[in-house]
Write an enzyme that holds these catalytic residues in place. Structure first.
Site, PDB file in Angstrom:
ATOM      1  N   LYS A 178       0.879  -1.137  -0.023  1.00 25.59           N
ATOM      2  CA  LYS A 178      -0.025   0.178   0.019  1.00 25.59           C
ATOM      3  C   LYS A 178       0.912   1.419  -0.007  1.00 25.59           C
ATOM      4  O   LYS A 178       2.186   1.202   0.287  1.00 25.59           O
ATOM      5  CB  LYS A 178      -0.925   0.028   1.106  1.00 25.59           C
ATOM      6  CG  LYS A 178      -0.387   0.074   2.625  1.00 25.59           C
ATOM      7  CD  LYS A 178      -1.094  -0.190   3.761  1.00 25.59           C
ATOM      8  CE  LYS A 178      -0.339  -0.381   5.003  1.00 25.59           C
ATOM      9  NZ  LYS A 178      -1.168  -0.663   6.277  1.00 25.59           N
ATOM     10  N   ARG A 223     -11.067  -0.050  14.244  1.00 26.93           N
ATOM     11  CA  ARG A 223     -10.942   0.908  13.142  1.00 26.93           C
ATOM     12  C   ARG A 223     -11.647   0.318  12.294  1.00 26.93           C
ATOM     13  O   ARG A 223     -12.990   0.415  12.052  1.00 26.93           O
ATOM     14  CB  ARG A 223      -9.550   0.910  12.661  1.00 26.93           C
ATOM     15  CG  ARG A 223      -9.040   1.909  11.834  1.00 26.93           C
ATOM     16  CD  ARG A 223      -7.387   1.757  11.454  1.00 26.93           C
ATOM     17  NE  ARG A 223      -7.096   0.543  10.728  1.00 26.93           N
ATOM     18  CZ  ARG A 223      -5.912   0.267  10.186  1.00 26.93           C
ATOM     19  NH1 ARG A 223      -4.877   1.228  10.582  1.00 26.93           N
ATOM     20  NH2 ARG A 223      -5.511  -0.733   9.779  1.00 26.93           N
ATOM     21  N   HIS A 262      -6.391  -7.411  12.798  1.00 25.34           N
ATOM     22  CA  HIS A 262      -5.260  -6.532  12.545  1.00 25.34           C
ATOM     23  C   HIS A 262      -4.801  -6.309  13.987  1.00 25.34           C
ATOM     24  O   HIS A 262      -5.734  -6.022  14.692  1.00 25.34           O
ATOM     25  CB  HIS A 262      -5.399  -5.412  11.776  1.00 25.34           C
ATOM     26  CG  HIS A 262      -4.014  -4.805  11.515  1.00 25.34           C
ATOM     27  ND1 HIS A 262      -2.910  -5.285  11.126  1.00 25.34           N
ATOM     28  CD2 HIS A 262      -3.891  -3.325  11.248  1.00 25.34           C
ATOM     29  CE1 HIS A 262      -1.985  -4.488  10.767  1.00 25.34           C
ATOM     30  NE2 HIS A 262      -2.543  -3.196  11.116  1.00 25.34           N
ATOM     31  N   ARG A 306       0.961 -10.942   6.990  1.00 19.32           N
ATOM     32  CA  ARG A 306       0.931  -9.769   6.134  1.00 19.32           C
ATOM     33  C   ARG A 306       2.165  -9.268   6.451  1.00 19.32           C
ATOM     34  O   ARG A 306       2.146  -8.460   7.743  1.00 19.32           O
ATOM     35  CB  ARG A 306      -0.445  -9.137   6.362  1.00 19.32           C
ATOM     36  CG  ARG A 306      -1.504  -9.829   5.965  1.00 19.32           C
ATOM     37  CD  ARG A 306      -2.962  -8.974   6.372  1.00 19.32           C
ATOM     38  NE  ARG A 306      -2.934  -8.368   7.697  1.00 19.32           N
ATOM     39  CZ  ARG A 306      -3.426  -8.751   8.545  1.00 19.32           C
ATOM     40  NH1 ARG A 306      -4.324 -10.063   8.546  1.00 19.32           N
ATOM     41  NH2 ARG A 306      -3.401  -8.042   9.758  1.00 19.32           N
ATOM     42  N   TYR A 341      15.252  30.684   4.944  1.00 18.62           N
ATOM     43  CA  TYR A 341      14.070  31.396   5.460  1.00 18.62           C
ATOM     44  C   TYR A 341      14.289  31.407   7.305  1.00 18.62           C
ATOM     45  O   TYR A 341      14.794  30.653   7.989  1.00 18.62           O
ATOM     46  CB  TYR A 341      12.703  30.462   5.346  1.00 18.62           C
ATOM     47  CG  TYR A 341      12.488  30.551   3.933  1.00 18.62           C
ATOM     48  CD1 TYR A 341      12.142  31.659   3.566  1.00 18.62           C
ATOM     49  CD2 TYR A 341      12.259  29.238   3.286  1.00 18.62           C
ATOM     50  CE1 TYR A 341      11.600  31.614   1.892  1.00 18.62           C
ATOM     51  CE2 TYR A 341      11.943  29.089   1.991  1.00 18.62           C
ATOM     52  CZ  TYR A 341      11.533  30.458   1.197  1.00 18.62           C
ATOM     53  OH  TYR A 341      11.311  30.436   0.136  1.00 18.62           O
ATOM     54  N   CYS A 361      13.642  24.053   2.904  1.00 17.08           N
ATOM     55  CA  CYS A 361      12.673  24.656   2.406  1.00 17.08           C
ATOM     56  C   CYS A 361      11.862  23.740   1.639  1.00 17.08           C
ATOM     57  O   CYS A 361      11.954  22.509   1.494  1.00 17.08           O
ATOM     58  CB  CYS A 361      13.480  25.715   1.442  1.00 17.08           C
ATOM     59  SG  CYS A 361      14.569  26.790   2.065  1.00 17.08           S
ATOM     60  N   MET A 362      10.938  24.340   0.877  1.00 14.56           N
ATOM     61  CA  MET A 362      10.094  23.216   0.107  1.00 14.56           C
ATOM     62  C   MET A 362      10.860  22.565  -1.104  1.00 14.56           C
ATOM     63  O   MET A 362      10.593  21.323  -1.065  1.00 14.56           O
ATOM     64  CB  MET A 362       8.900  24.286  -0.595  1.00 14.56           C
ATOM     65  CG  MET A 362       7.821  23.201  -1.257  1.00 14.56           C
ATOM     66  SD  MET A 362       6.726  24.215  -2.276  1.00 14.56           S
ATOM     67  CE  MET A 362       5.805  24.998  -0.912  1.00 14.56           C
ATOM     68  N   ASP A 363      11.699  23.072  -1.715  1.00 15.68           N
ATOM     69  CA  ASP A 363      12.453  22.289  -2.868  1.00 15.68           C
ATOM     70  C   ASP A 363      13.956  22.321  -2.577  1.00 15.68           C
ATOM     71  O   ASP A 363      14.843  21.816  -3.456  1.00 15.68           O
ATOM     72  CB  ASP A 363      12.187  23.130  -4.151  1.00 15.68           C
ATOM     73  CG  ASP A 363      10.481  23.458  -4.260  1.00 15.68           C
ATOM     74  OD1 ASP A 363       9.867  22.515  -4.209  1.00 15.68           O
ATOM     75  OD2 ASP A 363      10.057  24.526  -4.048  1.00 15.68           O
TER      76      ASP A 363
END
Ligand SMILES: *Cc1c(COP(=O)(O)O)cnc(C)c1O
Length: 405
Positions: free
Chosen positions: A45, A143, A172, A228, A272, A319-321
């Site tokens: 998943k 759940r 589970h 699993r 920043y 930072c973001m990038d």
């Protein structure tokens, strides 16, 4: 574009390397731990916990897994579209609007409510083909799952339905990765009682499964014939209390490159909000990786990369990038830098990232963004790659480039 060029393109930027030999070995180790009478479902998943679902599912079946497990119908369809033909179970609640398409593609579904059973029966009868179903019990996680009374009622209905191939039942664990055994023992007791009652109705399906990775490591798989495994197949510890054994190896490493090399003058601050200030002139570099790639902002002023095994602390805010690091004097623009790996060359491990970010070993890998290309390796050779943003073809070069208005 030639394969070699594409690989060179990927190696020249931020990328993840996925060692499929290690993944296969981890699966084989888990199969040995589970014993010869148990099948193994490889949990893939969330894009195989960030590792690449298609490649991992394919490798898992080759390594002896008999089932792939995903959370959503979409994820199962993605595997089918890529040509994965092995058995797939959706372990989460199926989106009712996707039940029919799941059945068309022979994807097994989990039922745990009246509504989910009704939706599956309806779609199966319309298609004129029985649906493969696993019934999930809620034994304490609270759940998705059916509480005991409903569980028994649903099992009898599944067994008697002409539209259903009742293949499995499972639950589970909530706390198999804790040091205390009591919650797991209680869940096993509840499940065992349910199984005894179903045996009286002659309603036990072919597959019974309880254990996740921690459950396999701790041996919590009585009277079952399938386990699993997710996190341990990727070579990562379910928790500090329940680690994998030393022969498991992390499958993923994350790497970036030096994009700009510069000297940060004494007294100047970085990134920043100026949270890091150089006390003396420092050799520094920026790298094209940031929190949009899955490099957590919590690592600001805490984590480090490595350049040929030498530690390069993160300076200031991630930072973001982009991220700025201190580098050794001989670092050059274009040099590869390790961000996360197995730690053998001093780089941060997934577990260390998790500690900095106050989370587990699952989150740092799951969060590696779609835009990060993955390179898949076997026998030390690149065997394939996935670059979701560009797709397989990328853009056309030269004379055939598309005109832009
Ligand atoms: C995610 C998941 C697993 C795998 O758990 P790991 O701890 O990664 O081994 C197994 N079963 C279910 C139902 C899950 O949701």
């Amino acid at each position: 574009m030639a394969d070699r060029d594409r690989v060179q393109e990927i190696l020249s930027g931020t990328h993840a390397v996925i060692d499929l030999d290690r993944y296969s070995t981890n699966i084989q180790l888990l199969k040995q731990m589970a014993g010869p009478d148990r099948e193994l479902m490889a949990i893939v998943k969330a894009n195989a916990y960030g590792h690449g679902a298609v490649e991992c599912a394919t490798a898992a079946f080759e390594a002896g897994a008999t089932y792939a497990g995903v959370a959503r119908v979409d994820e199962a369809l993605d595997l089918r579209r890529a040509g994965v033909t092995g058995r797939i179970l959706v372990i989460g609640p199926p989106n009712p609007a996707q039940v029919r398409i799941a059945l068309v593609h022979q994807i097994a579904l989990t039922v745990a409510t009246e509504e989910s059973l009704a939706a599956v029966e309806r779609a199966a009868s319309e298609l004129g083909r029985p649906a493969t179903v696993h019934l999930k019990a809620d034994t304490g996680l609270h759940r998705y799952g059916a509480l005991p009374e409903l569980f028994l009622a649903l099992a009898v209905r599944l067994k008697n339905s002409p539209h259903i191939d009742f293949e499995g039942l499972y639950t589970h664990y909530s706390s198999a990765d804790d040091a205390t055994p009591e919650p797991t023992e209680r869940q096993i007791e509840i499940m065992s009682a349910l199984i005894r009652q179903l045996a009286e109705e002659d309603a036990i399906p072919r597959l019974v499964h309880l254990a996740n990775s921690a459950g396999i490591i701790e041996g919590y798989f009585p009277d079952t014939n399938l386990v699993r495994a997710g996190i341990a197949t990727y070579g990562l510890d379910p928790s500090d209390e329940v680690p994998v054994k030393a022969d498991f190896k992390p499958v993923l490493s994350l790497r970036t490159v030096v994009s700009r090399r510069f000297t940060l003058p004494a007294g100047e601050s970085v990134s920043y909000n100026q949270t890091y200030t150089a006390e003396q002139d420092e050799e520094a570099a920026s790298a094209p990786i940031g929190y949009a790639d899955g490099l957590e902002r919590h690592l600001s002023n805490q984590g480090w990369f490595t350049h040929h095994g030498r530690r390069c602390p993160i300076l200031g805010r991630v930072c973001m990038d982009q991220t700025v690091i201190r580098v050794p004097a001989d670092a050059r623009e274009g040099d590869l830098v390790a961000v996360v790996g197995d730690g053998s060359m001093g780089e941060m491990t997934v577990r260390e990232v998790g500690e900095f970010c106050l989370t587990n070993t699952y989150e740092p890998v799951v969060r590696i963004a779609v835009r990060v290309p993955r390179l898949f390796v076997r026998n030390g050779q690149m065997v394939s790659w996935s670059v979701p943003l560009l797709g397989e073809g990328g853009l056309i070069e030269g004379d055939r480039a598309l005109p832009v208005e």
